[in-house]
Write a protein that holds these residues in place. Structure first.
Motif, PDB file in Angstrom:
ATOM      1  N   ASP A 266      34.293  36.640 120.056  1.00  0.00           N
ATOM      2  CA  ASP A 266      34.294  37.121 121.340  1.00  0.00           C
ATOM      3  C   ASP A 266      33.019  36.996 121.864  1.00  0.00           C
ATOM      4  OD1 ASP A 266      37.188  37.268 121.223  1.00  0.00           O
ATOM      5  OD2 ASP A 266      37.041  39.189 120.463  1.00  0.00           O
ATOM      6  N   TRP A 270      31.255  35.141 125.035  1.00  0.00           N
ATOM      7  CA  TRP A 270      30.822  35.960 126.336  1.00  0.00           C
ATOM      8  C   TRP A 270      29.456  35.537 126.365  1.00  0.00           C
ATOM      9  CZ3 TRP A 270      26.987  39.147 127.332  1.00  0.00           C
ATOM     10  CH2 TRP A 270      26.978  39.906 128.273  1.00  0.00           C
ATOM     11  N   PRO A 298      34.298  37.343 131.936  1.00  0.00           N
ATOM     12  CA  PRO A 298      35.146  36.994 130.570  1.00  0.00           C
ATOM     13  C   PRO A 298      36.019  38.123 130.051  1.00  0.00           C
ATOM     14  CG  PRO A 298      32.675  37.509 130.348  1.00  0.00           C
ATOM     15  CD  PRO A 298      32.919  37.795 131.606  1.00  0.00           C
ATOM     16  N   GLU A 302      36.221  40.366 126.366  1.00  0.00           N
ATOM     17  CA  GLU A 302      35.990  41.728 126.317  1.00  0.00           C
ATOM     18  C   GLU A 302      37.220  42.458 125.764  1.00  0.00           C
ATOM     19  OE1 GLU A 302      32.537  41.597 129.678  1.00  0.00           O
ATOM     20  OE2 GLU A 302      34.626  42.026 130.241  1.00  0.00           O
TER      21      GLU A 302
END
Length: 457
Positions: A266, A270, A298, A302
């Motif tokens: 993630d 990001w 994004p 998150e």
């Protein structure tokens, strides 16, 4: 419609995302699993151990207690519990009530025979974890599959790496995806292959009551047959009153590691989005910011990161806490086990959010190319390596002086190469024509190797 007064986001905002878990980890689900264990044990006492006789018609009536279990039945169990103040005893009384209603009063007292509450509870939770594991593995497998698709698509696309956030040796976008696929696939395999254990050996794990009334029966072997053949679980015979929960700690720790990998993924996604390496596909009607209309946040990555963080906290606590008990039993495990659904829920939301984010991105090849072209100093690594091979003096130091802390151009690099004394001209020509985009090593081959090892083209 979601409840606006739900205390937990699992029952409110994110309830739709975890619908597949509610029948498993809810109070309803726990009661149903307990009834499953109790009725299977009741039948086992007759059909395997021959402690009493029942015919096929009676077996069908016992099976119907589970088959006909619904929310009305669950409410009846909770009604009984309001009097007993004991959840497992309420299940026992409910089954006895059902047996009486269908004319099986004679076998009523065989229900819950020689069992302590945790014989039923730990087995019910084991079956619950087995089914819950299948649900989250489906989403984890899909995430791996989608990451693999990106790896294949971008396996030859050069991309500048970043170590410490700074420009570093080039890679390919596909190779960076495959790193995550490989890490997640290893944890998936561990989660999938862990045997799920249960025990049914009485109040302190010694088959005391069983042996007292039927010393001629091999109760150790009997409990192993029941758990393995009837319920598909790995039998435990060395326990106190409760399951030591080693299997659960093993699964949860593997889930913790997989969740940590997803968080790492993630954060990288990001970061790549913020660098412009990936564009996010727009969805009509969505708002990125209440004041800045240009923004496309994004948010899915998150959300994944945040929910995986909650899941990790719960998983770490349960994995450690559930292996501890005062003497032969205390009830601190009982209240903690009721949070199993929460950790599976947050974990599933984390997976689904990452999947949603992955489905919205497209790579910006021009942006990747711009960063590579703007950083020709990345070639300092291969150049100083070649200088070492051919005996040039102080290769690292000379390139450090040329490149450290400043941007240089292609002309400066070419001038540097031309001034080398010991490298043969054919190899110097290779150095002159090398570009950052062409300096990706075996990145593409590594992607191919991953799929070959998995037996995929």
């Amino acid at each position: 419609m979601l409840s606006l007064k739900a205390l937990s986001v699992l029952d409110g905002r994110y309830s739709k995302a975890i619908e597949s878990l509610t029948e498993i980890f809810s109070e309803y689900g726990l009661i149903r699993y307990r009834i499953h264990v109790e009725t299977e044990w009741l039948k086992f006492l007759s059909t395997d151990l021959k402690l009493f006789e029942i015919d096929e018609a009676a077996i069908s009536l016992i099976d119907a207690i589970l088959e006909n279990f619904d929310h009305k039945a669950a409410s009846r169990v909770k009604e009984i519990e309001s009097s007993t103040n004991h959840d497992v005893k309420a299940v026992e009384y409910y089954i006895k009530e059902q047996l009486e209603q269908v004319g099986l009063l004679s076998i009523r007292e065989w229900v819950h025979f020689a069992c302590t509450s945790d014989d039923i509870n730990n087995t019910a939770y084991a079956m619950m974890v087995k089914d819950g594991r299948a649900v989250v593995l489906e989403s984890l497998s899909l995430l791996i599959e989608k990451i693999e698709e990106k790896a294949k698509l971008y396996k030859a696309l050069p991309m500048m790496s970043r170590t410490h956030g700074q420009p570093a040796t080039p890679t390919t976008a596909g190779k960076e995806f495959i790193n995550f696929a490989w890490r997640l696939d290893r944890e998936r395999e561990l989660i999938q292959n862990c045997s799920i254990q249960a025990k049914i050996n009485g109040a302190t794990g010694n088959y005391n009551a069983h042996y007292f009334v039927f010393p001629e029966i091999d109760w150790i072997a009997a409990s192993e047959r029941f758990l393995s053949h009837k319920l598909g679980l790995e039998p435990l015979i060395y326990t106190t009153q409760i399951n030591p929960n080693a299997y659960l700690a093993y699964i949860l720790h593997a889930m913790v590691r997989s969740a940590a990998v997803v968080v790492d993924f993630d954060r990288d996604m990001w970061g790549y989005i913020s660098l412009g390496y990936f564009r996010q596909m727009l969805k009509k009607g969505e708002t990125g910011s209440s004041t800045m209309p240009h923004k496309v946040n994004p948010i899915d990555f998150e959300n994944s990161e945040g929910n995986m963080g909650v899941a990790i906290s719960l998983m770490e606590h349960l994995a450690v806490k559930l292996q501890k008990s005062r003497f032969q039993r205390d009830l601190s495990d009982s209240t903690v086990l009721r949070s199993l659904g929460s950790l599976f829920g947050y974990y599933l939301i984390g997976l689904k959010s990452a999947l949603r984010g992955l489905g919205k991105i497209a790579i910006d090849e021009k942006r990747l190319e711009e960063d590579l072209d703007a950083n020709p100093e990345l070639l300092a690594e291969p150049f100083q390596t070649a200088m070492r091979v051919y005996g040039e003096e102080n290769p690292y130091e000379r390139l450090k002086e040329l490149t450290r802390g400043r941007r240089i151009g292609k002309d400066e690099l070419e001038k540097f190469v031309n001034g080398l004394q010991k490298i043969p001209e054919p190899f110097k020509e290779r150095m002159r024509t090398l570009t950052p985009a062409g300096y990706t090593g075996l990145a593409e081959t590594l992607v191919d190797t991953y799929f070959k090892k998995k037996g995929q083209p």
